[in-house]
Every structure is written in C-alpha cells, then in structure tokens.
Scaffold this motif. Structure first.
Motif, PDB file in Angstrom:
ATOM      1  N   VAL A   3      -3.552  12.178  -0.448  1.00 58.87           N
ATOM      2  CA  VAL A   3      -2.726  10.967  -0.485  1.00 58.87           C
ATOM      3  C   VAL A   3      -2.458  10.474   0.929  1.00 58.87           C
ATOM      4  CG1 VAL A   3      -0.552   9.970  -1.282  1.00 58.87           C
ATOM      5  CG2 VAL A   3      -1.678  11.736  -2.638  1.00 58.87           C
ATOM      6  N   PRO A  37       3.092  12.267  -8.458  1.00 55.67           N
ATOM      7  CA  PRO A  37       2.305  13.066  -9.424  1.00 55.67           C
ATOM      8  C   PRO A  37       1.414  14.102  -8.767  1.00 55.67           C
ATOM      9  CG  PRO A  37       1.461  10.814  -9.283  1.00 55.67           C
ATOM     10  CD  PRO A  37       2.754  10.844  -8.543  1.00 55.67           C
ATOM     11  N   MET A  38       0.917  13.836  -7.543  1.00 57.05           N
ATOM     12  CA  MET A  38       0.080  14.823  -6.880  1.00 57.05           C
ATOM     13  C   MET A  38       0.886  16.058  -6.478  1.00 57.05           C
ATOM     14  SD  MET A  38      -3.078  13.995  -6.861  1.00 57.05           S
ATOM     15  CE  MET A  38      -3.772  15.035  -5.600  1.00 57.05           C
ATOM     16  N   ARG A  71       0.819  -1.211   0.000  1.00 53.37           N
ATOM     17  CA  ARG A  71       0.000   0.000   0.000  1.00 53.37           C
ATOM     18  C   ARG A  71       0.852   1.259   0.000  1.00 53.37           C
ATOM     19  NH1 ARG A  71      -4.758  -1.973   4.255  1.00 53.37           N
ATOM     20  NH2 ARG A  71      -5.897  -3.225   2.731  1.00 53.37           N
ATOM     21  N   SER A 111      -3.971   7.026   2.504  1.00 58.40           N
ATOM     22  CA  SER A 111      -2.987   6.060   3.000  1.00 58.40           C
ATOM     23  C   SER A 111      -3.280   5.669   4.444  1.00 58.40           C
ATOM     24  CB  SER A 111      -1.578   6.645   2.876  1.00 58.40           C
ATOM     25  OG  SER A 111      -1.251   6.912   1.535  1.00 58.40           O
ATOM     26  N   GLY A 129       1.741   2.299  -3.332  1.00 60.06           N
ATOM     27  CA  GLY A 129       0.674   3.117  -3.897  1.00 60.06           C
ATOM     28  C   GLY A 129       0.769   4.554  -3.434  1.00 60.06           C
ATOM     29  N   PHE A 130       1.124   4.739  -2.135  1.00 62.09           N
ATOM     30  CA  PHE A 130       1.313   6.095  -1.615  1.00 62.09           C
ATOM     31  C   PHE A 130       2.399   6.822  -2.395  1.00 62.09           C
ATOM     32  CE2 PHE A 130       4.221   8.619   1.039  1.00 62.09           C
ATOM     33  CZ  PHE A 130       3.398   9.690   1.345  1.00 62.09           C
ATOM     34  N   GLY A 187       3.535   6.103  -5.390  1.00 64.59           N
ATOM     35  CA  GLY A 187       3.133   6.303  -6.771  1.00 64.59           C
ATOM     36  C   GLY A 187       2.140   7.435  -6.940  1.00 64.59           C
ATOM     37  N   ALA A 188       1.337   7.692  -5.907  1.00 69.52           N
ATOM     38  CA  ALA A 188       0.359   8.783  -5.992  1.00 69.52           C
ATOM     39  C   ALA A 188       0.947  10.105  -5.506  1.00 69.52           C
ATOM     40  CB  ALA A 188      -0.875   8.434  -5.163  1.00 69.52           C
ATOM     41  N   ALA A 189       1.854  10.061  -4.534  1.00 70.34           N
ATOM     42  CA  ALA A 189       2.383  11.294  -3.945  1.00 70.34           C
ATOM     43  C   ALA A 189       3.189  12.103  -4.951  1.00 70.34           C
ATOM     44  CB  ALA A 189       3.246  10.962  -2.723  1.00 70.34           C
TER      45      ALA A 189
END
Length: 260
Positions: free
Chosen positions: A169, A113-114, A103, A173, A106-107, A109-111
């Motif tokens: 994010v 681009p955000m 998980r 998370s 995922g954090f 991978g999202a952090a």
C-alpha cells in the motif's frame, strides 16, 4: 504551516490515536475470555497431537490480570486500526493538493483491509507455528509456557504480519504520488528480499526458520505485486503525458531518451 504548527498537529493526532486505542481496549476487555480461548487453542491442539503436557502457565499472583490488560490493549490496537490509520492520513492531508488527497483516500481504503488481512493471515499461521515449536519438546518432558512470553509471541507475530501487509500500500501510494518511480523499486528488488527476511527474522520472536519464512514470503510476494501495479501506472502516465506534449514523470522527453 510553521514547524510549531506541525508539531502541535502531530501531538493532536497522536492523542486522538491513543484515545481511540484506549476505547478499543475497553471494548476488548469484555471480549477477553473468548479471545483467550482462541489464543490457548493452538497450545491445546499441540498438546493433543503429541499426547504431552503443553500448557500456558501463570507464574505470578498478578499475572492473570496483567495478561487480561495486555490482551485488551492488543485488541484495542486491532479494533481501532481504522481510526489511527485515519489519523495518519489526516496529519499529512493538509499538505496535499486535491488530486493527491483523492489518492490518499485510496491509501486509507486499502491500508485498513490490508492490515487486518495481515493480522488474519497471522492468526491462520499461528497454530502451525505453535505446533512446530512445541514439537522440539523432548518426549516425557512438560512444556509450561509462560503466559507473558506466549502473549508477546502472539502480539509480535500478528502485528508483524499486519505491518508487513501495509508495505504494498505504501509502495503503490508513493508511486501514484510520483515520489518514487516503479523502476526505482525494481532496481532495489534484491535489497527488498534481503530486508524482508531481515524484518521477518527480527519480528518473529523465535529463532525457528519456519516462522521467518512464513512472514518473509508473503512480504516478498506483496512487494512484487506492488511493483507490477506501479509499473503499469508509470507506463500509462508516461503515455498520457507524451500524448499531451509534456515530459515524462521523471522529466525526460521521448527525443531525449532516444538520443541517449
């Protein structure tokens, strides 16, 4: 791991992050001229729209080179953001189990681009903010903007948006890890809105309401988006656990809640 080991690991990650920012700053040094032209463009557009003298002023002998160094470091923070965000993940990674590690990928991978999306959004809003602020200059007056002051304004403006866009994010998370339930986020929505506007007021270096609203509204929208994602996750997880004969995430069972 003992406390000393955690502190040693923290120091190691901080040093690696600093080295990454330094490497990004060296790269940013060679892109200073096109970046400075982009930073100066809103000023020139504001001057053209008002047919007035609005310009960046270098008020000291070493101001120009100081400006280039600061812009390079600023670019280094943006360029190396995947690296120092990875160092943050790597620091907390040893204390997680296998599911939590997946998980946190995922954090990460999202952090990234955000954060970059927040910085890009700030870049889109910057010309409008500059135009509105320079319109307060009286007719016939000259507005010579100190280079250091303008750079500080841009840096805080961009970083504020980048950090603000990381909020959902972090919320998602923590919900996925079971640390905070979505209902907890929902109960604090009024405080979230208040804190969003307070954060915007502190991070935007000018007292105008427009800049504060431009930052606060996206933060509020992202908060409620993260709240919706967390609510869907909690309901799905509760159904799965109940079907397996396990208590809900918060430790309650269906019979307990129905009797209450």
């Amino acid at each position: 791991m003992p406390l000393r080991g955690h502190l040693v690991e923290l120091r190691r990650r901080v040093v690696l992050s600093a080295l990454g920012i330094l490497a990004g700053a060296v790269l940013g040094w060679f892109f200073y001229e096109p970046v400075f032209e982009a930073l100066q463009r809103p000023i020139l557009q504001a001057a053209a729209s008002r047919d007035a003298v609005v310009s960046i002023n270098f008020g000291g002998l070493a101001t120009a080179i100081d400006m280039q160094v600061k812009v390079s470091v600023f670019l280094g923070v943006l360029i190396s953001s995947p690296w120092w965000l990875y160092q943050l993940w790597a620091f907390i990674n040893p204390g997680l189990n296998r599911t939590e590690r997946i998980r946190t990928y995922g954090f990460l991978g999202a952090a990234i681009p955000m954060f970059l999306a927040g910085a890009a959004f700030a870049a889109l809003m910057l010309p409008n903010a500059v135009r509105v602020l320079t319109e307060f200059t009286p007719d016939g007056a000259t507005n010579l903007i100190d280079a250091q002051t303008y750079l500080s304004f841009v840096m805080r403006f961009v970083l504020a948006f980048g950090i603000a866009f990381l909020l959902p994010v972090v919320m998602v998370s923590l919900t996925l890890l079971g640390v905070v339930r979505a209902r907890t986020w929902a109960r604090g929505w009024r405080w979230a809105v208040l804190l969003s506007f307070t954060f915007a007021a502190v991070m935007t270096p000018t007292p105008d309401v427009l800049s504060m609203i431009m930052l606060a509204l996206p933060v509020c929208g992202l908060y409620f988006l993260a709240l919706a994602i967390g609510t869907v996750h909690d309901r799905r997880e509760d159904r799965r656990r109940v079907a397996a004969g396990l208590p809900r995430i918060d430790g309650t069972t269906p019979s307990t809640e129905e009797s209450a």
